[in-house]
Each structure stands twice: as C-alpha cells, then as structure tokens.
Design a protein around this motif. Structure first.
Motif, PDB file in Angstrom:
ATOM      1  N   THR A 456      -4.611  -3.631   0.413  1.00  0.00           N
ATOM      2  CA  THR A 456      -4.847  -2.211   0.131  1.00  0.00           C
ATOM      3  C   THR A 456      -4.237  -1.344   1.225  1.00  0.00           C
ATOM      4  O   THR A 456      -3.598  -0.314   0.949  1.00  0.00           O
ATOM      5  CB  THR A 456      -6.355  -1.926   0.020  1.00  0.00           C
ATOM      6  OG1 THR A 456      -6.897  -2.699  -1.059  1.00  0.00           O
ATOM      7  CG2 THR A 456      -6.617  -0.445  -0.245  1.00  0.00           C
ATOM      8  N   ASP A 457      -4.407  -1.771   2.479  1.00  0.00           N
ATOM      9  CA  ASP A 457      -3.793  -1.037   3.592  1.00  0.00           C
ATOM     10  C   ASP A 457      -2.273  -1.075   3.497  1.00  0.00           C
ATOM     11  O   ASP A 457      -1.599  -0.073   3.751  1.00  0.00           O
ATOM     12  CB  ASP A 457      -4.248  -1.633   4.928  1.00  0.00           C
ATOM     13  CG  ASP A 457      -5.708  -1.332   5.235  1.00  0.00           C
ATOM     14  OD1 ASP A 457      -6.260  -0.401   4.618  1.00  0.00           O
ATOM     15  OD2 ASP A 457      -6.292  -2.035   6.086  1.00  0.00           O
ATOM     16  N   LEU A 459      -0.524  -1.375   0.777  1.00  0.00           N
ATOM     17  CA  LEU A 459      -0.132  -0.518  -0.343  1.00  0.00           C
ATOM     18  C   LEU A 459      -0.036   0.939   0.101  1.00  0.00           C
ATOM     19  O   LEU A 459       0.895   1.664  -0.276  1.00  0.00           O
ATOM     20  CB  LEU A 459      -1.131  -0.669  -1.494  1.00  0.00           C
ATOM     21  CG  LEU A 459      -0.709  -0.081  -2.843  1.00  0.00           C
ATOM     22  CD1 LEU A 459       0.477  -0.846  -3.419  1.00  0.00           C
ATOM     23  CD2 LEU A 459      -1.867  -0.108  -3.837  1.00  0.00           C
ATOM     24  N   LYS A 460      -0.989   1.378   0.907  1.00  0.00           N
ATOM     25  CA  LYS A 460      -0.955   2.747   1.427  1.00  0.00           C
ATOM     26  C   LYS A 460       0.272   2.961   2.309  1.00  0.00           C
ATOM     27  O   LYS A 460       0.910   4.013   2.250  1.00  0.00           O
ATOM     28  CB  LYS A 460      -2.239   3.033   2.208  1.00  0.00           C
ATOM     29  CG  LYS A 460      -3.494   3.089   1.349  1.00  0.00           C
ATOM     30  CD  LYS A 460      -4.749   3.261   2.202  1.00  0.00           C
ATOM     31  CE  LYS A 460      -6.018   3.275   1.348  1.00  0.00           C
ATOM     32  NZ  LYS A 460      -7.238   3.331   2.175  1.00  0.00           N
ATOM     33  N   GLN A 461       0.595   1.953   3.121  1.00  0.00           N
ATOM     34  CA  GLN A 461       1.772   2.063   3.986  1.00  0.00           C
ATOM     35  C   GLN A 461       3.058   2.111   3.166  1.00  0.00           C
ATOM     36  O   GLN A 461       3.998   2.838   3.513  1.00  0.00           O
ATOM     37  CB  GLN A 461       1.824   0.891   4.959  1.00  0.00           C
ATOM     38  CG  GLN A 461       0.729   0.905   6.013  1.00  0.00           C
ATOM     39  CD  GLN A 461       0.889  -0.244   6.992  1.00  0.00           C
ATOM     40  OE1 GLN A 461       1.888  -0.327   7.702  1.00  0.00           O
ATOM     41  NE2 GLN A 461      -0.098  -1.139   7.023  1.00  0.00           N
ATOM     42  N   GLU A 463       3.496   3.368   0.187  1.00  0.00           N
ATOM     43  CA  GLU A 463       3.653   4.713  -0.372  1.00  0.00           C
ATOM     44  C   GLU A 463       4.019   5.709   0.718  1.00  0.00           C
ATOM     45  O   GLU A 463       4.884   6.568   0.522  1.00  0.00           O
ATOM     46  CB  GLU A 463       2.371   5.140  -1.080  1.00  0.00           C
ATOM     47  CG  GLU A 463       2.509   6.471  -1.816  1.00  0.00           C
ATOM     48  CD  GLU A 463       1.337   6.752  -2.733  1.00  0.00           C
ATOM     49  OE1 GLU A 463       1.481   7.636  -3.600  1.00  0.00           O
ATOM     50  OE2 GLU A 463       0.293   6.102  -2.597  1.00  0.00           O
ATOM     51  N   ALA A 464       3.372   5.587   1.885  1.00  0.00           N
ATOM     52  CA  ALA A 464       3.640   6.533   2.973  1.00  0.00           C
ATOM     53  C   ALA A 464       5.067   6.394   3.485  1.00  0.00           C
ATOM     54  O   ALA A 464       5.759   7.399   3.714  1.00  0.00           O
ATOM     55  CB  ALA A 464       2.640   6.299   4.105  1.00  0.00           C
ATOM     56  N   THR A 472       2.342   4.013  -6.523  1.00  0.00           N
ATOM     57  CA  THR A 472       1.475   2.842  -6.360  1.00  0.00           C
ATOM     58  C   THR A 472       0.256   2.966  -7.271  1.00  0.00           C
ATOM     59  O   THR A 472      -0.052   4.052  -7.781  1.00  0.00           O
ATOM     60  CB  THR A 472       1.014   2.691  -4.902  1.00  0.00           C
ATOM     61  OG1 THR A 472       0.272   3.852  -4.522  1.00  0.00           O
ATOM     62  CG2 THR A 472       2.202   2.536  -3.958  1.00  0.00           C
TER      63      THR A 472
END
Length: 667
Positions: A456-457, A459-461, A463-464, A472
């Motif tokens: 999950t972390d 995935l956030k990276q 997108e960022a 995502t």
C-alpha cells in the motif's frame, strides 16, 4: 411519525417517510422533475425498482444519466428483444438473457412451423427484430412486478409451451421468491430490477450477431440460438463503441499476422504458434530488448521444461492447477518405477530450486533470477484466441528473493522497469492496482498484514512519483492465494485496456520448499519471494503491439524494416548497393528488382506493412540519392543516400540503446 422509515440521502440529510412508501414516492416528495427522470433507487448501494417499498438505510435516486443505469438499460433491452422475437415468431421459446460486458444476450429455441425442425436465427433476422424493438420501446409500457408461487409459475409457463422456463423455475431454491416482470402484456421470469417503463431504454442499441449456444452450456443439451446486442446511454456512445469494434476488426492481429506473414495456427497443434521467419525475427527482437533491460540486474537462468509431479505437489500446483497441466506417465522396467511428469505451467518452482542450490547469505540478497521460459497450460479450445490466448507461450518471468526489509525497494525497482518498458512501446496510460487477500489463502494474517501494508505504501509512492500520471486503485480480495499483487493495465491506441505486468509477493513457495538464507545472527531466515512479469506472455504482448500499431510497427521492432525498390533496371546495381549498406548497418532489408511498375510494388509492400520503401531510379543512381516512402503516406521524401542512411539507422536503434548512448555521451 409513527411506523416511519428513516432514509439518509447522499448529502447526509435524514428524512422520514410513511411506512410502505416506495422509491417513486420518495422521488416525487423531493421534486416532480426528479421523479420523471428517475429510473430506479439504490438502497444501501443495491439497485431496486422504483416501485419497491423503502426501508431504513441510505438511499439514492438513480436517473437515466447515472452510470449505474447502464446495466438497467441493457437488462431492459434484453427483455424487449425477447418480446420482439416472440411477437415476430410466435411459439419461439425464451430461455436466459443476462447483461454482459458492453451489452446483453438472450438464448432462444425457434421451431419451423411447417417442418417442425430447429430454425436457428440468422443475421438477416436482426434488422426485423431491431425494428420491432423500437416499436415496443415507443409504446412506453410500464415495467411491473408480481411475485408468483412455484406452482403458478410452472403451470403458466408449461401452458405456454415454455419448457425451458419450467426447468428454470424448478431450479430456483425453495424459499426464494419467483418474480415475474411485465412490460405491457408480455412477461418473463426475472430477478430484476428494471426501469420504470420501456421508453426509458432509448434507441441507442444495436443487435450485433447470432451464435449457437448449448442450453446451460452443456454439449449434451439442445442447441439454442443466442442473439447478442449492445446498448448505451446515448447514440454518441453507441457510435463510439461501434467505431472501436470496427477499428479493432481492422487491427485484428490474426488477420495482420497472415498479411504480414508472421505466424499461423493449425489443428494439429491447437493453441501453439507456428512462427514464420518474419514473425520469429520480431519475437527475438522483443526478447533481445528485454534481455538488455535486465542486464547487470538479473541473472538469466533456465529451469527444466519437464519435472516430476512430486515437485508440483510440494509447490501446491498439483492440487490447485492439475487440470490445467499437460501430464505424461513414463513406464519403467518395473511398474513400481512408473513416474508421472508434467510440462511446467510456470517457472517459479524451478527458480526456487536454483535459489536453494548452495548456501545463501543475507549479503547476497536480493537474488534476482529471470527466465524467458516456455510454459504450457491447458486452455479450453473455445477460449483459444490467436496470440492472446494460447496453450504454449513464453513468459518474461523473474523471481526476486530478498529480505523483508528489501521488499518495498524491490517492488519500486520492478515498477520503474515495467513503466519504462511500456513507455518505450508508446504506452503512457497505465493503471496500477493492488489486489488484496482473497478468502482462500495461505499464510498467517500477520504476514498478509505486513505485505499489504508495504505494498500500500509502495502504491502511494508510485502515484506520487508519476505526478499523478499513473492511476492507482485497490482490488479487494483479488490477490493470489499466496500473497498480494500489483496488476499493471495499459491502454492501447483505440482505448482498449490490457492487463500485462504483475508484481506478486509470495511467502508460500519459500516455506513449502524450505528455502532460506543465513542472516546477520547466523540464523536461518525464510526469504520473501517476489514474482514479476513485465510483458507477461511474450506472444500476447506481441499480439497487443500488432493491434496497437495496426501492423505499422516502429522501425526498430518491425519484422521487415526496408524494401529497396527500383523504377527501372538501370538502377538495379545501385539498389543492391543501398540495400547492402543498410544491412551492414544492422537493418533488415530486401530488394525488389522485378520488372513491375513502382506503384504496384509500393502497394504490394504496403499490404505486408513494410515501414519504409526506398525508391531508386536512374536519376537517384546518378545523384546517389533516394526517395523514401513511408507506410500509410502517399508522399515521398528525396534525400542523399548518406542522409537517408543516418536517419534510418537512428530510427532503427532501439530506445534503450539510444538512452545508453546518450548517457555515455553526457558523461
């Protein structure tokens, strides 16, 4: 208000209504105009008929322009199609008619009134059915619902000669309501829901094709005729969809494969590819590109093609996947020596064996093993589809063995590789989704919690780092049984989506095979195993590329890059020289010195999708120049031979090679 129903609206407001109030009553209480637009309600997220009584919960009034109404439009269109068929051909039996992706279908049993034999529908019948459907829609009859007893339903449908409906009634579990939906006088057995009236369907629909279908999908049962249709909110949406289908047909890789002489399939080898010279050249160009992308990062290995079933039992594939594996029994001199082997359906168990060979220290991790492994999986014959769905294919497969602490960094490294590869092929619209734990899984909840938290972390990276360019999402419950995974979906030139790359975390196989490394404390530790694929199936990825580019392949991967064609025989020697110089530079070149008109030659090579045709005549030979014609263009560009050589060599250089050269030059 006593006996009141409490409803919560999307804006958070709460209102009370008299017990027994219907969805239509609620819509009318808000505004008459809303009630006219309404087609259904959503109660706690579940679509219901407007006529259904409401109960305590969250409510939404669904109008026709709501995306959720599309399923209702298609469902109602299916019922109207069935009514139209029975009006046109009385005595036709209606069976099952569900909504499917992009449309709907209904299965029918039609008997010829004179011969008494099966009378399947044909494409010629579709315009008549469409015309009658529009008439029924124009009548704007309301959809109304009744609940019947099982006995009444059996009696009514048996009386109409609807034997298939009687069978469906008998199959409904005891205790479930039997809902009957009317549209005017016509009715059918259906779970619902439906919109308020047939007029809300609109006319943005089209019947697409007919096909044979066995009753309940069983080849032992009678053959029915299935009529497929599509329906949309607006005519503009329908036209867009039909245009995409027409474009997709023109881009069909199977047709282009024949025209470009790339590959073929035949009955003696169902589901396996017969690669021709040009197709194999393109396949090997793709493999060579991927090899370069993995150089100095992965070790390329090769695990055996055939392995004893005991290994597959240990991995769990024998229990989970046996029906999809190709198996063979080898008889020894003694019956006790008989052994069962299987062609590998995936590379991962073999890679675990390679990792296990020799003691591994934490200092050696991560260990990255890659293989362009040929695998075989049994797919039903009806599911086979050119290069897209085969029984034998090549995976650009890799497995990373790492520590728990390295998992996030490895997932990000894999992500960068996948996105970079897609960009090299022109795919910039990519969606990355995290599939989380399914109901049936292995491993403790603690392991799943840790893996899902890390991914999950990551995935956030992802997108960022993309600045929002990469979309995502989460797919709850869609993970593999052994761990969560990322799925990479790309969008092609006509807007179709293809799921290709994956990154899957696995704590099952290392445990099953007893794989370990020695940590800092000299203790045995189980590694994290990450499965990853970029293209997935190399065959399928090539099929996607062929369709995405409509056969107009980028010069660096085109199976035949250049044809040097002459206008007159006086230029033959010069044409040979031009071709030889280009070959020496690494391009695939043919000459066309036939005594044919140049326009004939150009047309012929355009059919086979040759990207560049170099035209040489007497003048070009004297001036040491060339005329370049590009596939799909009527124009030609004159330039000196040296200029043309430089331009074509640059264009034929793969993007990864260009990047390395640019980096060296910058350094």
């Amino acid at each position: 208000m006593s006996n009141a129903v409490s409803l919560t609206f999307p804006d958070g407001s709460v209102r009370e209504y008299a017990a027994g109030s219907t969805g239509r009553d609620v819509a009318e209480a808000i505004s008459k105009s809303l009630a006219k637009k309404a087609v259904a309600i959503a109660l706690d997220g579940e679509l219901r008929d407007l006529s259904d009584p409401v109960s305590d919960g969250r409510i939404e009034i669904v109008t026709r322009d709501d995306p959720r109404s599309l399923e209702l439009i298609r469902h109602d269109a299916a019922h109207v199609m069935a009514e139209a068929v029975q009006e046109l051909w009385p005595g036709t039996q209606v069976t099952i008619g569900p909504v499917i992706e992009n449309g709907f279908y209904y299965d029918f049993k039609r008997i010829h009134p004179d011969s008494g034999e099966d009378w399947p529908f044909t494409p010629d019948d579709l315009p008549k059915i469409e015309k009658r459907m529009k008439e029924i829609i124009a009548r704007n009859k309301p959809f109304t619902k009744e609940v019947w007893s099982r006995e009444k339903a059996r009696e009514v449908f048996a009386g109409k000669g609807e034997s298939y409906k009687v069978e469906l009634v008998d199959a409904i579990p005891e205790g479930q309501d039997l809902k009957i939906y009317y549209q005017g006088d016509w009715f059918d057995l259906c779970r619902g829901p439906h919109m308020a009236a047939t007029g809300q369907i609109g006319t943005a629909f089209k019947l697409m094709k007919v096909a044979g279908a066995y009753w309940r999908g069983d080849s032992n049962n009678p053959m029915l005729t299935r009529i497929y249709g599509t329906a949309w909110h607006t005519q503009e949406e329908l036209d867009t969809y039909l245009n995409i289908l027409a474009e997709a047909e023109k881009r069909d890789h199977r047709r282009l494969g024949r025209e470009m002489d790339l590959f073929h399939f035949q009955e003696e080898g169902p589901g396996v590819v017969f690669w021709h010279g040009k197709g194999w050249r393109m396949f090997q160009t793709l493999v060579a590109y991927m090899r370069r992308r993995l150089a100095n990062t992965y070790q390329e290995v090769n695990a055996p093609q055939v392995l004893d079933k005991s290994l597959w039992e240990t991995s769990g594939h024998w229990g989970w996947y046996r029906d999809n594996m190709f198996k063979v029994t080898v008889a020894g001199d003694d019956t006790d020596d008989d052994r069962v082997f299987a062609l590998k359906p995936m590379n991962c168990p073999g890679h675990v064996q390679i990792f296990k060979h020799g003691l591994k220290s934490y200092r050696e991790l991560p260990v990255r093993l890659a293989e362009f492994g040929n695998v075989h999986r049994y797919e039903p014959s009806g599911a086979l589809h050119g290069l897209m769905r085969v029984r034998g294919f090549t995976q650009d497969d890799a497995h990373v063995f790492c520590t728990d602490e390295q998992m996030a960094a490895e997932c990000l490294r894999i992500n960068d590789l996948i996105l970079s590869v897609y960009e090299d092929f022109g795919f910039t619209e990519v969606v990355v989704k995290l599939s989380t734990r399914p109901d049936k899984r292995v491993g403790s909840d603690d392991l799943w919690d840790r893996a899902e938290s890390v991914m999950t972390d990551v995935l956030k990276q992802i997108e960022a780092q993309s600045g929002g360019k990469i979309k995502t999402g989460i797919l709850p419950g869609e993970g593999a049984f052994y761990g969560p995974k990322f799925e990479y979906t790309l969008k092609d030139a006509i807007g179709r989506e293809w799921q290709c790359g994956t990154t899957q975390v696995d704590f099952n196989l290392p445990e099953r095979f007893g794989a370990f490394y020695i940590d800092q404390a000299s203790e045995k530790r189980q590694p994290v195993m990450i499965h990853r694929a970029v293209c997935g199936s190399m065959e399928r990825f090539l099929g996607i590329l062929i369709e995405n580019f409509a056969g107009h392949m980028p010069l660096w991967i085109a199976p035949q890059q250049v044809v040097v064609a002459t206008i007159t025989s006086e230029a033959d020697d010069y044409a040979r020289e031009v071709a030889e110089k280009l070959r020496d530079a690494g391009l695939t070149v043919e000459t066309d010195l036939r005594n044919e008109k140049i326009n004939y030659k150009v047309r012929e090579h355009s059919v086979t999708k040759v990207p560049v045709i170099i035209v040489c005549g007497k003048r070009e030979a004297e001036e040491r120049s060339v005329n370049i014609r590009r596939l799909g263009s009527q124009n030609q560009t004159a330039m000196s031979l040296d200029e043309a050589m430089a331009a074509l060599i640059d264009e034929a250089t793969p993007p990864d090679v260009k990047r390395k050269a640019a980096a060296r030059a910058a350094a």
